[in-house]
Design a protein around this motif. Sequence first.
Motif, PDB file in Angstrom:
ATOM      1  N   ILE A  70       0.826  -1.203   0.000  1.00 42.23           N
ATOM      2  CA  ILE A  70       0.000   0.000   0.000  1.00 42.23           C
ATOM      3  C   ILE A  70       0.861   1.253   0.000  1.00 42.23           C
ATOM      4  O   ILE A  70       0.630   2.195  -0.782  1.00 42.23           O
ATOM      5  N   THR A  71       1.862   1.304   0.876  1.00 40.64           N
ATOM      6  CA  THR A  71       2.707   2.509   0.936  1.00 40.64           C
ATOM      7  C   THR A  71       3.530   2.673  -0.340  1.00 40.64           C
ATOM      8  O   THR A  71       3.756   3.801  -0.790  1.00 40.64           O
ATOM      9  N   TRP A  72       3.951   1.554  -0.937  1.00 39.81           N
ATOM     10  CA  TRP A  72       4.649   1.647  -2.235  1.00 39.81           C
ATOM     11  C   TRP A  72       3.706   2.196  -3.295  1.00 39.81           C
ATOM     12  O   TRP A  72       4.076   3.077  -4.082  1.00 39.81           O
ATOM     13  N   SER A  73       2.481   1.677  -3.344  1.00 36.47           N
ATOM     14  CA  SER A  73       1.526   2.090  -4.369  1.00 36.47           C
ATOM     15  C   SER A  73       1.184   3.569  -4.241  1.00 36.47           C
ATOM     16  O   SER A  73       1.034   4.277  -5.249  1.00 36.47           O
ATOM     17  N   ILE A  74       1.076   4.064  -3.010  1.00 40.58           N
ATOM     18  CA  ILE A  74       0.791   5.488  -2.805  1.00 40.58           C
ATOM     19  C   ILE A  74       1.959   6.335  -3.308  1.00 40.58           C
ATOM     20  O   ILE A  74       1.768   7.356  -3.984  1.00 40.58           O
ATOM     21  N   ILE A 129       8.372   1.857   0.205  1.00 36.57           N
ATOM     22  CA  ILE A 129       8.612   0.469   0.610  1.00 36.57           C
ATOM     23  C   ILE A 129       9.220   0.421   2.006  1.00 36.57           C
ATOM     24  O   ILE A 129       8.796  -0.381   2.855  1.00 36.57           O
ATOM     25  N   VAL A 130      10.208   1.257   2.265  1.00 33.74           N
ATOM     26  CA  VAL A 130      10.849   1.299   3.585  1.00 33.74           C
ATOM     27  C   VAL A 130       9.827   1.659   4.663  1.00 33.74           C
ATOM     28  O   VAL A 130       9.802   1.047   5.740  1.00 33.74           O
ATOM     29  N   LEU A 131       8.985   2.649   4.383  1.00 33.77           N
ATOM     30  CA  LEU A 131       7.948   3.029   5.341  1.00 33.77           C
ATOM     31  C   LEU A 131       7.053   1.836   5.653  1.00 33.77           C
ATOM     32  O   LEU A 131       6.737   1.566   6.826  1.00 33.77           O
ATOM     33  N   GLY A 132       6.640   1.106   4.622  1.00 31.94           N
ATOM     34  CA  GLY A 132       5.788  -0.064   4.836  1.00 31.94           C
ATOM     35  C   GLY A 132       6.464  -1.104   5.712  1.00 31.94           C
ATOM     36  O   GLY A 132       5.828  -1.699   6.597  1.00 31.94           O
ATOM     37  N   ILE A 133       7.748  -1.313   5.495  1.00 29.18           N
ATOM     38  CA  ILE A 133       8.488  -2.296   6.293  1.00 29.18           C
ATOM     39  C   ILE A 133       8.537  -1.872   7.762  1.00 29.18           C
ATOM     40  O   ILE A 133       8.451  -2.710   8.669  1.00 29.18           O
ATOM     41  N   ALA A 185      -1.691   2.154   7.020  1.00 31.37           N
ATOM     42  CA  ALA A 185      -0.721   2.212   5.919  1.00 31.37           C
ATOM     43  C   ALA A 185      -1.063   3.334   4.948  1.00 31.37           C
ATOM     44  O   ALA A 185      -0.175   4.046   4.463  1.00 31.37           O
ATOM     45  N   MET A 186      -2.357   3.528   4.644  1.00 30.21           N
ATOM     46  CA  MET A 186      -2.760   4.584   3.728  1.00 30.21           C
ATOM     47  C   MET A 186      -2.450   5.968   4.297  1.00 30.21           C
ATOM     48  O   MET A 186      -1.907   6.825   3.599  1.00 30.21           O
ATOM     49  N   LEU A 187      -2.777   6.159   5.573  1.00 39.60           N
ATOM     50  CA  LEU A 187      -2.517   7.461   6.192  1.00 39.60           C
ATOM     51  C   LEU A 187      -1.027   7.767   6.226  1.00 39.60           C
ATOM     52  O   LEU A 187      -0.598   8.881   5.897  1.00 39.60           O
ATOM     53  N   ALA A 188      -0.228   6.766   6.615  1.00 40.59           N
ATOM     54  CA  ALA A 188       1.222   6.963   6.666  1.00 40.59           C
ATOM     55  C   ALA A 188       1.788   7.225   5.278  1.00 40.59           C
ATOM     56  O   ALA A 188       2.667   8.077   5.097  1.00 40.59           O
ATOM     57  N   GLY A 189       1.291   6.503   4.281  1.00 38.62           N
ATOM     58  CA  GLY A 189       1.770   6.674   2.907  1.00 38.62           C
ATOM     59  C   GLY A 189       1.522   8.070   2.379  1.00 38.62           C
ATOM     60  O   GLY A 189       2.396   8.669   1.728  1.00 38.62           O
ATOM     61  N   PHE A 190       0.348   8.615   2.660  1.00 34.77           N
ATOM     62  CA  PHE A 190       0.038   9.968   2.185  1.00 34.77           C
ATOM     63  C   PHE A 190       0.858  11.027   2.926  1.00 34.77           C
ATOM     64  O   PHE A 190       1.253  12.033   2.341  1.00 34.77           O
ATOM     65  N   ILE A 191       1.111  10.803   4.211  1.00 35.77           N
ATOM     66  CA  ILE A 191       1.946  11.750   4.957  1.00 35.77           C
ATOM     67  C   ILE A 191       3.354  11.773   4.377  1.00 35.77           C
ATOM     68  O   ILE A 191       3.949  12.843   4.191  1.00 35.77           O
ATOM     69  N   LEU A 192       3.910  10.592   4.087  1.00 35.29           N
ATOM     70  CA  LEU A 192       5.254  10.526   3.511  1.00 35.29           C
ATOM     71  C   LEU A 192       5.319  11.277   2.188  1.00 35.29           C
ATOM     72  O   LEU A 192       6.236  12.077   1.952  1.00 35.29           O
ATOM     73  N   SER A 193       4.353  11.031   1.307  1.00 35.68           N
ATOM     74  CA  SER A 193       4.358  11.692  -0.003  1.00 35.68           C
ATOM     75  C   SER A 193       4.188  13.201   0.140  1.00 35.68           C
ATOM     76  O   SER A 193       4.847  13.982  -0.561  1.00 35.68           O
ATOM     77  N   PRO A 199      10.372  11.656  10.169  1.00 38.77           N
ATOM     78  CA  PRO A 199       9.158  12.161  10.825  1.00 38.77           C
ATOM     79  C   PRO A 199       7.917  11.311  10.523  1.00 38.77           C
ATOM     80  O   PRO A 199       7.061  11.134  11.390  1.00 38.77           O
ATOM     81  N   THR A 200       7.837  10.801   9.299  1.00 39.98           N
ATOM     82  CA  THR A 200       6.667   9.993   8.937  1.00 39.98           C
ATOM     83  C   THR A 200       6.598   8.726   9.768  1.00 39.98           C
ATOM     84  O   THR A 200       5.520   8.344  10.247  1.00 39.98           O
ATOM     85  N   VAL A 201       7.719   8.040   9.931  1.00 39.75           N
ATOM     86  CA  VAL A 201       7.730   6.808  10.729  1.00 39.75           C
ATOM     87  C   VAL A 201       7.326   7.111  12.166  1.00 39.75           C
ATOM     88  O   VAL A 201       6.552   6.361  12.783  1.00 39.75           O
ATOM     89  N   LEU A 202       7.828   8.211  12.705  1.00 42.45           N
ATOM     90  CA  LEU A 202       7.461   8.608  14.070  1.00 42.45           C
ATOM     91  C   LEU A 202       5.964   8.902  14.172  1.00 42.45           C
ATOM     92  O   LEU A 202       5.276   8.405  15.077  1.00 42.45           O
ATOM     93  N   ILE A 203       5.467   9.696  13.230  1.00 43.67           N
ATOM     94  CA  ILE A 203       4.030  10.023  13.220  1.00 43.67           C
ATOM     95  C   ILE A 203       3.191   8.762  13.039  1.00 43.67           C
ATOM     96  O   ILE A 203       2.132   8.613  13.670  1.00 43.67           O
ATOM     97  N   ALA A 204       3.657   7.844  12.199  1.00 42.64           N
ATOM     98  CA  ALA A 204       2.911   6.610  11.933  1.00 42.64           C
ATOM     99  C   ALA A 204       2.719   5.793  13.201  1.00 42.64           C
ATOM    100  O   ALA A 204       1.633   5.250  13.453  1.00 42.64           O
ATOM    101  N   HIS A 205       3.766   5.707  14.042  1.00 39.99           N
ATOM    102  CA  HIS A 205       3.666   4.876  15.241  1.00 39.99           C
ATOM    103  C   HIS A 205       3.066   5.607  16.439  1.00 39.99           C
ATOM    104  O   HIS A 205       2.532   4.963  17.341  1.00 39.99           O
ATOM    105  N   VAL A 206       3.113   6.911  16.435  1.00 36.64           N
ATOM    106  CA  VAL A 206       2.576   7.657  17.568  1.00 36.64           C
ATOM    107  C   VAL A 206       1.130   8.090  17.331  1.00 36.64           C
ATOM    108  O   VAL A 206       0.301   8.063  18.242  1.00 36.64           O
TER     109      VAL A 206
END
Length: 480
Positions: free
Chosen positions: A175-179, A191-195, A236-244, A270-277
Amino acid sequence: MGKFSNDIRELLEGVGGKENIVTVSHCATRLRFVLADPKKADVGKIEKIKSVRGTFTQAGQFQVIIGNEVSVFYNELIKETGLKESSKEEAKKAGRQNMNFLQRLISHLAEIFAPIIPAIVVGGLILGFRNVIGDIAFFEDGSKTLTEVSQFWAGVHHFLWLIGEAIFFFLPVGITWSIAKKMGTTQILGIVLGITLVSPQLLNAYAVAGGAEPPVWDFGFTQIKMIGYQAQVIPAMLAGFILSYLEIKIRKITPEYISMIVVPFFALVPTVLIAHVVVGPIGWRIGSVISNVVYSGLTSAVGWLFAAVFGFFYAPLVITGLHHMTNAIDLQLMSEFGGTNLWPMIALSNIAQGSAVLAIIFINRNKPEKEEEKQVSIPATISCYLGVTEPAMFGINLKYVYPFFAAMIGSALAGVFSVATGVMANSIGVGGLPGILSIQPQFMLRFAVAMLIAIVVPFTLTVVFSKNNLFVKNTKSIAS
């Protein structure tokens, strides 16, 4: 002079002239026009052209059904008009100028899931096969499964889980790759974000749901729970859009000569941090609420009503493009309940639309003037039974109206039976008749009965409506 020169000239007049065409592309059976002013298109005039099988508007594109010779027609159109060739992706982007906010949102959602659907279909088939050989007791008077009597099949069962786990547990990576791909940002960062959402060092999401206490990252002044989001869609969708979003914004203000270092770091960390928090826990809760509402609705005392409404209105949803929203719901149901009771109804709707077209073929079987229509109706029926309904709906069923209505009724009845008997699918799968391969083994016989309903009812109602001129758009063009 080309084979379709006259038809091309008439088509250009019908769409409002060459100057009204922003882009044009084609798919397997259709020309896809993006028009500067869609209101200039004369649908009645266009549908009278000999080589045209029908028209419809979807995703901001005016689509003209040509049939199997669409590539020849398209090449002649480009050659004779000098229009620039466009890909489907370019047409989609241009078509958004004719879409409202909701339509654009649904279009984006569809483009995110489209690249990963093949993997999900394969995963569903694999899970279904594993269930057949590992869960159904066929041997020794119904006391043992195939894996219990054969080491070879036990090994196959064990091996196939490797693929099933890769597809479903690690779905957030896809999902994060596709976004990232869809947003035009760095795909490897996606891809890294998804992992980071499914890393083995994180406590499995299913274990957390079961009450296990996750480990933490201890920063001294605060702690963050190390929770994984395996198989979760919304986080995954929310994190993917934040990264982009971050990557696009940071790239705009970063000098080119240091962008290789600065942009990935300040977008990803920052995205990884936001994703987990933040968005991980919130997304998980949203997904759980959605899946629980849908599942509860389908398994409640009034589940039959929910099924009837969904089965009846699913085909109209396809026309609007809103049906793409069901992919996210199906995937969330799978992660929460180990299967989906929504997908079977979608497969049944595919079958119902195809059965209505089959009835039209039957009605017009002895009519020489309908021979050309068979170039659309026969492939459209096959397409429906394999899970693709657009050629049938736009080429035949909506043209006459009454077969479309008959298919909606048949789909609703089949859906009610499916839900009432508890049918569950392993995952999203191949639509139409092959959809039975995605059904959990213990429900396959029940689903076969639902499929029979989706074949017989629309076929019968289409014939009845035709003979009695019910829900008929044009009585001159159908059986009397």
